[in-house]
Design a protein around this motif. Structure first.
Motif, PDB file in Angstrom:
ATOM      1  N   MET A  76     -13.985  12.193  18.277  1.00 23.77           N
ATOM      2  CA  MET A  76     -12.557  11.881  18.359  1.00 23.77           C
ATOM      3  C   MET A  76     -11.838  12.864  19.283  1.00 23.77           C
ATOM      4  O   MET A  76     -10.989  12.470  20.083  1.00 23.77           O
ATOM      5  CB  MET A  76     -11.928  11.907  16.966  1.00 23.77           C
ATOM      6  CG  MET A  76     -10.452  11.584  16.958  1.00 23.77           C
ATOM      7  SD  MET A  76     -10.079   9.906  17.461  1.00 23.77           S
ATOM      8  CE  MET A  76     -10.280   9.068  15.921  1.00 23.77           C
ATOM      9  N   GLN A  77     -12.201  14.128  19.217  1.00 23.20           N
ATOM     10  CA  GLN A  77     -11.586  15.125  20.105  1.00 23.20           C
ATOM     11  C   GLN A  77     -11.886  14.807  21.571  1.00 23.20           C
ATOM     12  O   GLN A  77     -10.996  14.904  22.417  1.00 23.20           O
ATOM     13  CB  GLN A  77     -12.077  16.536  19.763  1.00 23.20           C
ATOM     14  CG  GLN A  77     -11.467  17.095  18.508  1.00 23.20           C
ATOM     15  CD  GLN A  77     -12.021  18.459  18.160  1.00 23.20           C
ATOM     16  OE1 GLN A  77     -13.222  18.712  18.276  1.00 23.20           O
ATOM     17  NE2 GLN A  77     -11.144  19.344  17.707  1.00 23.20           N
ATOM     18  N   ARG A  78     -13.121  14.447  21.868  1.00 21.98           N
ATOM     19  CA  ARG A  78     -13.471  14.097  23.249  1.00 21.98           C
ATOM     20  C   ARG A  78     -12.687  12.880  23.714  1.00 21.98           C
ATOM     21  O   ARG A  78     -12.180  12.838  24.845  1.00 21.98           O
ATOM     22  CB  ARG A  78     -14.984  13.857  23.381  1.00 21.98           C
ATOM     23  CG  ARG A  78     -15.803  15.140  23.324  1.00 21.98           C
ATOM     24  CD  ARG A  78     -17.260  14.924  23.735  1.00 21.98           C
ATOM     25  NE  ARG A  78     -17.990  14.029  22.855  1.00 21.98           N
ATOM     26  CZ  ARG A  78     -18.683  14.415  21.784  1.00 21.98           C
ATOM     27  NH1 ARG A  78     -18.738  15.682  21.439  1.00 21.98           N
ATOM     28  NH2 ARG A  78     -19.339  13.534  21.053  1.00 21.98           N
ATOM     29  N   GLN A 108      -9.891  12.626  26.745  1.00 18.71           N
ATOM     30  CA  GLN A 108      -9.932  11.650  27.830  1.00 18.71           C
ATOM     31  C   GLN A 108      -8.610  10.892  27.945  1.00 18.71           C
ATOM     32  O   GLN A 108      -8.088  10.699  29.045  1.00 18.71           O
ATOM     33  CB  GLN A 108     -11.090  10.666  27.623  1.00 18.71           C
ATOM     34  CG  GLN A 108     -12.453  11.300  27.762  1.00 18.71           C
ATOM     35  CD  GLN A 108     -13.572  10.385  27.281  1.00 18.71           C
ATOM     36  OE1 GLN A 108     -13.335   9.289  26.769  1.00 18.71           O
ATOM     37  NE2 GLN A 108     -14.818  10.846  27.436  1.00 18.71           N
ATOM     38  N   VAL A 109      -8.076  10.463  26.814  1.00 18.74           N
ATOM     39  CA  VAL A 109      -6.799   9.744  26.817  1.00 18.74           C
ATOM     40  C   VAL A 109      -5.692  10.662  27.328  1.00 18.74           C
ATOM     41  O   VAL A 109      -4.844  10.250  28.128  1.00 18.74           O
ATOM     42  CB  VAL A 109      -6.465   9.196  25.409  1.00 18.74           C
ATOM     43  CG1 VAL A 109      -5.041   8.664  25.336  1.00 18.74           C
ATOM     44  CG2 VAL A 109      -7.465   8.118  25.002  1.00 18.74           C
ATOM     45  N   GLY A 169      -2.463  12.044  34.170  1.00 21.58           N
ATOM     46  CA  GLY A 169      -2.627  11.500  35.514  1.00 21.58           C
ATOM     47  C   GLY A 169      -1.615  10.408  35.796  1.00 21.58           C
ATOM     48  O   GLY A 169      -0.987  10.388  36.869  1.00 21.58           O
ATOM     49  N   ALA A 170      -1.441   9.490  34.846  1.00 21.93           N
ATOM     50  CA  ALA A 170      -0.481   8.396  35.027  1.00 21.93           C
ATOM     51  C   ALA A 170       0.935   8.935  35.118  1.00 21.93           C
ATOM     52  O   ALA A 170       1.738   8.475  35.943  1.00 21.93           O
ATOM     53  CB  ALA A 170      -0.603   7.398  33.872  1.00 21.93           C
ATOM     54  N   LEU A 171       1.256   9.932  34.315  1.00 22.98           N
ATOM     55  CA  LEU A 171       2.585  10.537  34.356  1.00 22.98           C
ATOM     56  C   LEU A 171       2.829  11.218  35.696  1.00 22.98           C
ATOM     57  O   LEU A 171       3.915  11.100  36.278  1.00 22.98           O
ATOM     58  CB  LEU A 171       2.741  11.541  33.197  1.00 22.98           C
ATOM     59  CG  LEU A 171       4.114  12.162  32.985  1.00 22.98           C
ATOM     60  CD1 LEU A 171       5.172  11.100  32.755  1.00 22.98           C
ATOM     61  CD2 LEU A 171       4.073  13.132  31.813  1.00 22.98           C
ATOM     62  N   GLY A 172       1.818  11.912  36.198  1.00 20.53           N
ATOM     63  CA  GLY A 172       1.934  12.555  37.508  1.00 20.53           C
ATOM     64  C   GLY A 172       2.176  11.541  38.604  1.00 20.53           C
ATOM     65  O   GLY A 172       3.006  11.767  39.500  1.00 20.53           O
ATOM     66  N   GLU A 173       1.464  10.413  38.563  1.00 21.73           N
ATOM     67  CA  GLU A 173       1.655   9.365  39.559  1.00 21.73           C
ATOM     68  C   GLU A 173       3.069   8.794  39.494  1.00 21.73           C
ATOM     69  O   GLU A 173       3.698   8.530  40.514  1.00 21.73           O
ATOM     70  CB  GLU A 173       0.626   8.257  39.368  1.00 21.73           C
ATOM     71  CG  GLU A 173      -0.776   8.643  39.753  1.00 21.73           C
ATOM     72  CD  GLU A 173      -1.784   7.540  39.450  1.00 21.73           C
ATOM     73  OE1 GLU A 173      -1.371   6.362  39.265  1.00 21.73           O
ATOM     74  OE2 GLU A 173      -2.987   7.845  39.399  1.00 21.73           O
TER      75      GLU A 173
END
Length: 129
Positions: A108-110, A114-115, A121-125
């Motif tokens: 679950m931590q992994r 990832q999420v 990444g999406a927020l940066g874009e």
């Protein structure tokens, strides 16, 4: 019968539990105090059984498992050997469950990592637009 006796309030205070908890264990047949009128008189055996029951609860034992261990504790012939063998079986089962839970937590931590990375990444874009 002689020996140390305890009132329900004394046991509750000693183990930091409510008298209701002690009455529950009595109702479930784990404790069997003497009755003197409406007063419950607990013996050393009851104190030890309560201690073991509370410890079992903290370790995640079910009520059935606690009862089984306590019943073995009371068995006169080879009871202590049988009790310890059964306790080892229960502990091995608890350990295996904890190991599975730990692996589930690691997975679950992994997945959360990832999420989180995808979200960042999406927020940066979105901010770069």
């Amino acid at each position: 019968m002689s020996g140390q006796t305890y009132a329900i309030g004394e046991l509750a205070q000693h183990f930091d539990v409510t008298t209701r908890t002690i009455r529950f264990y009595e109702q479930e047949g784990l404790l069997s105090p003497e009755r003197r009128g409406k007063t419950r008189v607990y013996r050393e055996k009851d104190r030890v059984r309560l201690k073991l029951a509370l410890r079992g609860k903290r370790l995640g034992f079910s009520l059935i498992e606690i009862r089984e261990v306590l019943d073995l504790y009371d068995t006169r012939v080879d009871g202590s050997v049988r009790q310890l063998e059964r306790l080892l079986e229960i502990l091995a089962d608890k350990r295996a469950n904890l190991e599975r839970q730990l692996e589930d937590i690691r997975i679950m931590q992994r997945e959360l990592d990832q999420v989180e990375e995808r979200c960042k990444g999406a927020l940066g874009e979105l901010r770069d637009r």
